[in-house]
Structure formats: C-alpha cells, structure tokens
Design a protein around this motif. Structure first.
Motif, PDB file in Angstrom:
ATOM      1  N   HIS A 195       0.977  12.689 -12.826  1.00 28.78           N
ATOM      2  CA  HIS A 195       0.148  11.730 -12.543  1.00 28.78           C
ATOM      3  C   HIS A 195      -0.155  10.657 -11.232  1.00 28.78           C
ATOM      4  N   MET A 196      -0.686  10.198 -10.492  1.00 26.16           N
ATOM      5  CA  MET A 196      -0.515  10.064  -9.457  1.00 26.16           C
ATOM      6  C   MET A 196      -1.692   8.615  -9.164  1.00 26.16           C
ATOM      7  N   TRP A 197      -0.937   7.608  -8.275  1.00 26.13           N
ATOM      8  CA  TRP A 197      -1.609   5.900  -8.266  1.00 26.13           C
ATOM      9  C   TRP A 197      -1.712   5.411  -6.782  1.00 26.13           C
ATOM     10  N   ASP A 227      -3.371  -2.724  -0.281  1.00 26.23           N
ATOM     11  CA  ASP A 227      -3.045  -3.967  -1.187  1.00 26.23           C
ATOM     12  C   ASP A 227      -3.027  -4.945  -1.890  1.00 26.23           C
ATOM     13  N   GLY A 228      -1.863  -3.951  -2.707  1.00 24.77           N
ATOM     14  CA  GLY A 228      -1.515  -4.530  -4.133  1.00 24.77           C
ATOM     15  C   GLY A 228      -1.975  -3.836  -5.121  1.00 24.77           C
ATOM     16  N   LYS A 229      -3.200  -3.475  -4.697  1.00 27.85           N
ATOM     17  CA  LYS A 229      -4.106  -3.335  -6.439  1.00 27.85           C
ATOM     18  C   LYS A 229      -4.113  -1.509  -6.429  1.00 27.85           C
ATOM     19  N   ILE A 230      -4.407  -1.884  -7.890  1.00 25.50           N
ATOM     20  CA  ILE A 230      -4.779   0.009  -7.348  1.00 25.50           C
ATOM     21  C   ILE A 230      -6.050   0.353  -7.055  1.00 25.50           C
ATOM     22  N   ALA A 231      -5.959   1.373  -6.308  1.00 25.81           N
ATOM     23  CA  ALA A 231      -6.968   1.478  -5.468  1.00 25.81           C
ATOM     24  C   ALA A 231      -7.523   3.164  -5.819  1.00 25.81           C
ATOM     25  N   LYS A 232      -6.823   3.782  -6.593  1.00 27.81           N
ATOM     26  CA  LYS A 232      -7.441   4.340  -7.633  1.00 27.81           C
ATOM     27  C   LYS A 232      -6.108   5.903  -8.273  1.00 27.81           C
ATOM     28  N   GLU A 233      -6.207   5.930  -9.392  1.00 27.89           N
ATOM     29  CA  GLU A 233      -5.175   6.644  -9.944  1.00 27.89           C
ATOM     30  C   GLU A 233      -5.978   8.530 -10.613  1.00 27.89           C
ATOM     31  N   THR A 234      -5.620   8.865 -10.430  1.00 28.32           N
ATOM     32  CA  THR A 234      -6.138   9.999 -11.050  1.00 28.32           C
ATOM     33  C   THR A 234      -4.603  10.802 -11.724  1.00 28.32           C
ATOM     34  N   SER A 280       0.657  -1.254  -0.327  1.00 28.00           N
ATOM     35  CA  SER A 280       0.015  -0.489  -0.010  1.00 28.00           C
ATOM     36  C   SER A 280       0.701   1.347  -0.242  1.00 28.00           C
ATOM     37  N   TYR A 281       0.623   2.179  -0.523  1.00 28.69           N
ATOM     38  CA  TYR A 281       1.555   3.100  -1.431  1.00 28.69           C
ATOM     39  C   TYR A 281       0.891   4.012  -2.309  1.00 28.69           C
ATOM     40  N   VAL A 282       1.273   5.194  -2.330  1.00 26.89           N
ATOM     41  CA  VAL A 282       1.278   6.222  -3.065  1.00 26.89           C
ATOM     42  C   VAL A 282       2.033   6.963  -4.159  1.00 26.89           C
TER      43      VAL A 282
END
Length: 454
Positions: A346-348, A352-359, A336-338
C-alpha cells in the motif's frame, strides 16, 4: 770699539748666522718630514717621511695584538695580519704633511705634548674578518641560545612567555666588534657586546596586541543552530583552535575545526544512515538508508567559521550542508512525502500534512524486490520507456526515486493491485501504480519529495 768687543760681535754674528742657517735647513727638511713629536693613532711619525710614516703605521696595525675577553677570561687573540689589515695611509699622510707649518718645528720640538695627526679609520676587508671569525672556536653548542618572547597557551588562558637572553654569540656582531676595535685601536674587546639577543621582547607592541586579540577571541560565543538542536562551542575547544604562527600572527587551527565539524556531521547528518519513521499504520519503525539525506559540508563550514572567528564578533549560524532533507526543526520529511508499505502493498501520498492520495500497489517480485530505504523523487518524466536486460516498457508517468532505475509509475497492464499479487506479477523493482491514481499523484507531487519505502 776695541778688538775684544769687535771679536765678540763677530762671534755673535757668526753664531746667529749658523743658528739661522740651521733653522732654515731644518725648516726645509720638514717640507718632506713630519714635525718632531708628531703622532698618528698613537704611533710616533715625527721626523719621518710619508713613506717611513706609512710603513710604521702599517707595521703598528699588522703587529698590534688584540684580545677578546669575557668576564676577564681571554677567549682568543689576533693581530692585524690575522684579519688581513693592509691599509695604505699614503694619501692621508701627504694631506697632513701639506697642512703642517714647517717653520714651527722648534715649537713642536720643545712642546710638552705630542701633536696628533688625524687619520682615516683603518681599512678592513669585511669578508676577511668574517672568514677569520668563522675559524674561531667559541663553544657555541654549549652556550645558551637567546629565545624570543612568545605567546604561551595555558589550560585556560594565553600569557606571554618572557624572552631569554642567553650567552651565545652573534657572529656578525663579533665581526663588527673586531672591526670597530681595530679601527678605534682598542686592544681589549669585550665579547659580551657580541652576544646574540632576542629580537622580540615581552613588551613588544605587536606581541601585546596579539595577546589581547587572542584573549578577545577566546571569549567569543559560537552557537550552531543545527537540525532543530543547539550546539555551543565550548571555550576550551575554541581556545584549542587559536594560536600564533612563526611570525607571531594570530591564526585559527583549521584542522581542529575540521575535526569538530566532522563530529557535528557524524552526530546530525542523515545521509547513509537508517532513521526512525512514524508510519501510517505500523507505528515508528527503523528504515534503512537510501538516496535521501544530507551531510554537513565540513570543508566549506570549516573555512567560513575560521574566517568569522578572526573577525572577533560573536557567532550564531546554521551550518552549510550538502544533500537533501535538512530542516531547521529536524523534521527531514516535512509534511509532503510518499510512504510505501511493502508488506501491506500500500502507498500513501501526503501533501501539506494530509493524505492527498492512497492506493494499493504492486512492488518487485521476489527475484527483483523493491529496495527498502529513504529515497526522493529526483525527476518527473512523461512518456518514458523503462529498459532492462530483457524488457523495454513504455509508461505515461515516471517518477524515479533511486539511481538504479527504481521508481513509481503507472502500470496499465496490471489488473489487480495489493495483496500477494507481487509474488506472481511483481515488477523488476519499481512500484506499479494504478494509472488513474498515478495521474493524480504525478500532477500534485514535486521533485525532491521524500519517498519512504519499508
């Protein structure tokens, strides 16, 4: 009875009377004098009064010459006067005089052996004797000093270095030897008996026990599981930490452990170091240091390891550390990280190992660029007001990531994100995020989450 016989008997009677009178006279005299052939400590005091005997004894001890020798070589000599002998034997002499049988003087007179009178030892002033000893020239500087047996560390083991006897003098022993010689009236003093001797011998039980302990400790297994790697303390390194102090007790060199721990810290710690990071779109890149990272707690780990070594049991441990990002598997960012790509704007947000949000985002303008580095969310705050020299901006959701005021927040005043917007409408360094996206990130993110900006 004829006249001749009568005269003989009269003469014999007179002789017996004279003899008896002389015997009585002498017996009365020996009430105040010592019997003939009486000696005290080798000094003849027969026919002497207590006062005369006392003077004779005092003279004997004051003028008596004593010689100190080493292998038949005379080192020095002295008389009783030199060491302050001033004994008064009056009391003891009176006691001895009162014990003698005055009427037995003829037995003593014609005896082939002297009668010995027991006296108490010569009274000596210990301080005077020590003062005398301190004036002696014994060439101490040229003599070999005794050396205690000690534990010696070799390249691969510990052994006992045997004691060395030496031939220097223990001045307290010299003083005691002089006093004993005078009291025992021994005029030849063997100075070898006053040699200083080692106090710890090779067969000393404590020394042997410490040797065994050192051998045991030097064979300990010490393994560090650190940041996904294994570090085994080499035996020669462990041996370099072990020693004995001045009292012979086993000790651990904490300075040596500190040096070793600092080496581990330099090797593995991440704080203030640039690190490789596998990006979402640009492969592995080198990211500058930021506020996120950890360093080995050298002081606490040194103390803990030193104590554990002395327990004498094999050691396997994870080191103590300070900061954030330590992981047993070496993955300091976890799952879990940004991730913020300033070039792509761009930001991801990985959860828990999956992309929760990107923008898309808007970073700092050219005059106040967003700093690159590895940071972390150290606080979550609602309805905060961000202030600077020329602004005070309210935001609904605020996630600070460094100590200078940079963070991630919603920016309802922005209408377009991404591209080159930051060149004209960039922030003072913060990461402007669309409000709706910011709410979702804020609700899912936890404090301590790494933020990698590159």
């Amino acid at each position: 009875m004829n006249n001749k016989k009568k005269s003989l008997f009269i003469g014999l009677g007179i002789f017996l009377i004279l003899i008896g009178g002389f015997y009585i006279f002498r017996s009365m005299q020996y009430q105040n004098q010592f019997l003939p052939k009486t000696t005290a400590d080798g000094v003849s005091i027969g026919n002497k009064s207590v006062e005369e005997a006392n003077k004779a004894l005092q003279k004997h001890y004051q003028e008596r010459t004593f010689k100190a020798v080493e292998d038949d070589k005379e080192l020095f000599s002295f008389t009783g006067t030199d060491i302050g002998v001033a004994t008064d034997f009056t009391k003891t002499l009176k006691e001895q005089l009162n014990k003698q049988q005055a009427w037995s003087w003829p037995i003593n007179q014609f005896s082939s052996r002297d009668k010995q009178v027991a006296l108490e030892g010569v009274s000596l002033n210990q301080e005077e004797v020590k003062k005398f000893v301190s004036t002696l020239s014994l060439d101490q500087e040229e003599r070999k000093q005794p050396v205690n047996a000690t534990i010696k560390k070799t390249e691969k083991d510990f052994t006992i270095q045997p004691e060395v006897k030496g031939n220097s003098f223990d001045l307290d022993k010299v003083a005691a030897l002089i006093m004993d010689s005078v009291q025992e009236d021994t005029t030849k003093i063997n100075m070898k008996e006053a040699y200083a001797v080692p106090t710890v011998l090779a067969d000393d039980e404590t020394l042997q026990a410490n040797l065994s302990k050192l051998k045991q400790l030097s064979d300990l297994s010490i393994v560090y599981q650190i940041y996904g790697s294994e570090e085994i303390v080499p035996r020669e390194t462990l041996m370099s930490w072990l020693n004995v102090d001045e009292t012979g007790d086993v000790i651990v060199d904490k300075e040596g452990i500190t040096t070793y721990m600092q080496g581990l810290s330099d090797k593995y710690s991440t704080y203030e170091k640039a690190r490789d990071f596998k990006t979402s779109k640009r492969g592995v890149i080198k990211v500058p240091a930021g506020t996120y990272g950890w360093t080995l707690d050298v002081a606490r780990e040194t103390e803990a390891l030193a104590n554990d070594i002395l327990l004498g049991e094999d050691i396997e441990r994870t080191p103590r550390y300070n900061g954030s990002g330590y992981a047993d598997d070496g993955n300091e960012f976890g799952k879990s990280y940004v991730e913020v790509d300033l070039e792509a704007q761009h930001m991801w947000f990985y959860k828990d190992g999956k992309i929760a949000k990107e923008t898309d985002i808007i970073s700092g303008k050219p005059a106040t660029p967003t700093p690159k580095g590895i940071y972390y969310v150290w606080k979550k705050e609602r309805n905060a007001t961000l202030t600077g020299e020329d602004y005070a901006t309210p935001v609904d959701h605020w996630l600070p990531i460094d100590w200078s005021g940079v963070g991630i927040h919603d920016s309802p005043w922005q209408t377009v994100y991404g591209g080159n917007t930051h060149l004209t409408k960039g922030s003072h360094g913060c990461i402007n995020t669309p409000p709706g996206v910011m709410v979702e990130i804020y609700n899912q993110i936890e404090t301590g989450t790494p933020v990698i900006v590159y």
